[in-house]
Design a protein around this motif. Structure first.
Motif, short mmCIF file in Angstrom:
data_model
loop_
_atom_site.label_atom_id
_atom_site.label_comp_id
_atom_site.label_asym_id
_atom_site.label_seq_id
_atom_site.Cartn_x
_atom_site.Cartn_y
_atom_site.Cartn_z
N HIS B 128 -20.77 134.32 102.33
CA HIS B 128 -20.26 134.15 103.75
C HIS B 128 -20.22 132.50 103.85
O HIS B 128 -20.55 132.09 104.80
N TYR B 129 -19.41 132.14 102.67
CA TYR B 129 -19.47 130.73 102.72
C TYR B 129 -17.83 130.48 103.11
O TYR B 129 -16.99 131.16 102.63
N PHE B 130 -17.61 129.56 104.03
CA PHE B 130 -16.32 129.30 104.37
C PHE B 130 -15.89 127.69 104.36
O PHE B 130 -15.05 127.25 105.12
N GLY B 131 -16.60 127.09 103.41
CA GLY B 131 -16.10 125.69 103.01
C GLY B 131 -15.21 125.83 102.12
O GLY B 131 -14.36 126.81 101.68
N GLU B 132 -15.25 124.50 101.27
CA GLU B 132 -13.93 124.64 100.58
C GLU B 132 -14.53 125.04 98.83
O GLU B 132 -15.70 125.48 98.67
N THR B 133 -13.37 125.99 98.52
CA THR B 133 -13.60 126.56 97.33
C THR B 133 -12.46 126.15 96.20
O THR B 133 -11.28 125.93 96.54
N SER B 134 -12.87 125.73 94.99
CA SER B 134 -11.80 125.22 94.10
C SER B 134 -12.21 125.42 92.45
O SER B 134 -13.61 125.55 92.12
N CYS B 135 -11.43 125.45 91.66
CA CYS B 135 -11.55 125.74 90.25
C CYS B 135 -10.74 124.95 89.45
O CYS B 135 -9.50 124.86 89.90
N TYR B 136 -11.34 124.11 88.68
CA TYR B 136 -10.76 123.07 87.87
C TYR B 136 -10.66 123.50 86.34
O TYR B 136 -11.71 123.85 85.95
N LEU B 137 -9.50 123.54 85.78
CA LEU B 137 -9.51 123.73 84.32
C LEU B 137 -9.52 122.32 83.54
O LEU B 137 -8.62 121.56 83.59
N LEU B 138 -10.64 122.32 82.76
CA LEU B 138 -10.62 121.09 82.02
C LEU B 138 -10.31 121.28 80.48
O LEU B 138 -10.63 122.11 80.04
N ASN B 139 -9.87 120.18 79.75
CA ASN B 139 -9.86 120.12 78.25
C ASN B 139 -11.16 120.58 77.70
O ASN B 139 -10.97 121.12 76.64
N ARG B 140 -12.09 119.91 78.17
CA ARG B 140 -13.42 120.28 77.59
C ARG B 140 -14.43 120.21 78.54
O ARG B 140 -14.40 119.74 79.67
N LYS B 141 -15.64 120.43 78.21
CA LYS B 141 -16.85 120.44 79.10
C LYS B 141 -17.06 118.90 79.58
O LYS B 141 -17.66 118.18 78.33
N ASP B 142 -16.82 118.47 80.47
CA ASP B 142 -17.03 116.99 80.78
C ASP B 142 -17.74 116.66 81.97
O ASP B 142 -17.30 116.74 83.11
N PRO B 143 -18.92 116.41 81.62
CA PRO B 143 -19.99 116.13 82.75
C PRO B 143 -19.40 115.07 83.79
O PRO B 143 -19.56 115.33 85.14
N ALA B 144 -18.89 114.03 83.33
CA ALA B 144 -18.55 112.79 83.97
C ALA B 144 -17.45 113.30 85.05
O ALA B 144 -17.46 112.84 86.34
#
Lengths: 85, 204
Positions: B128-144
């Protein structure tokens, strides 16, 4: 008609990935949407595909689907009358 | 300043919550189904999800299972996930299901998962979250890059916490997720949400 209803329940369980539901648990007269199996709008589309793929019945009108998908018994009645395969 | 409230890691070898292995019973089922049966069990929609969604969903369930008032509707928590392959496994599966022109019956329930961001929606709907949802595809696992994007989400004053992290599914034997619950500093000694802190966790 009984055999068709059992077959239909099994087909619905497979098509909708109702993994923890058995055919015996589905009441022939219970509503498929809302209460009952708690199906959603994607499931409704999947049932339309099932009707065409398994029984050769093309439903073109969503309102028509709403009537036909009332319960297993109503669906089976409709299939028995309109199936082409 | 943001802090890391909790985290979880799941790979085919097992699940690890806050650095502690999550016990899971042996059975012929795959790990995600076993975790579902053992720790969730009341959300049949799980079986309709594609593998990427199952992975993110199960991780979020374990991460949030002891959260007070967990299912109270809220707008202040964002769900921000990162992946490399996204929904590619489901895209391929869908393509296979429509490959035969003599048996062409596109499945709506398969097609719906050919979007990588569905996993964020599944988590938001469940909790029941109504805030932002987003999904990003990255070239690699990039913590920064992940940290920068999550911090940017907090520029919106509505966002006070975030369920975020890496979700990657290739096939039954190649998948991995590391999810974090991030929130404002609460002076309880939680680690600061920065690259040093998550570098080790994200490469767990």
């Amino acid at each position: 008609m009984e055999a068709l209803m059992v077959e239909l329940k099994q087909a619905i369980i497979e098509a909708l990935n109702l993994e923890e539901v058995t055919p015996e648990e589905i009441d022939n007269d219970a509503p498929l949407f809302g209460e009952g199996l708690g199906l959603d709008s994607i499931d409704a589309l999947e049932l339309i595909v099932l009707m065409e793929k398994k029984y050769g019945i093309k439903l073109k009108d969503a309102a028509e689907g709403r009537k036909i998908f009332q319960s297993i018994r109503v669906m089976a009645d409709y299939i028995a009358q309109h199936r082409t395969k | 300043m943001l802090t890391l409230q909790s985290w979880i890691h799941i790979a085919p070898t097992g699940a690890c919550l806050e650095g502690h292995s999550v016990p899971v019973t042996d059975s012929n089922e795959g790990l995600l189904k076993r975790l579902y049966h053992q720790y969730v069990g009341d959300y049949p929609k799980f079986f309709k999800m594609d593998p990427l969604c199952r992975l993110g969903f199960i991780a979020s369930e374990l991460l949030l299972q002891n959260t007070p008032d967990r299912f109270s509707p809220r707008e202040d928590r964002a769900v921000i996930l990162f992946s490399h392959s996204g929904s590619f496994a489901s895209d391929s599966h869908y393509q296979q299901t429509i490959a035969d022109p003599n048996d062409y019956f596109p499945s709506p329930s398969v097609f719906v998962y050919t979007l990588a961001n569905i996993v964020t929606g599944e988590i938001a709907i469940r909790n029941h979250y109504f805030g932002e949802t987003s999904c990003y595809l990255l070239n690699r696992k990039d913590p920064a890059e992940m940290i920068a994007i999550v911090e940017e989400a907090f520029l919106d004053p509505q966002t006070r916490s975030a369920l975020c992290g890496w979700v990657e599914y290739v096939d039954e034997t190649h998948y991995e997720t590391t999810l974090f619950l991030v929130g404002p500093e609460d002076h309880t000694g939680k680690p600061i949400w920065n690259q040093d802190t998550i570098n080790d966790l994200i490469n767990f």
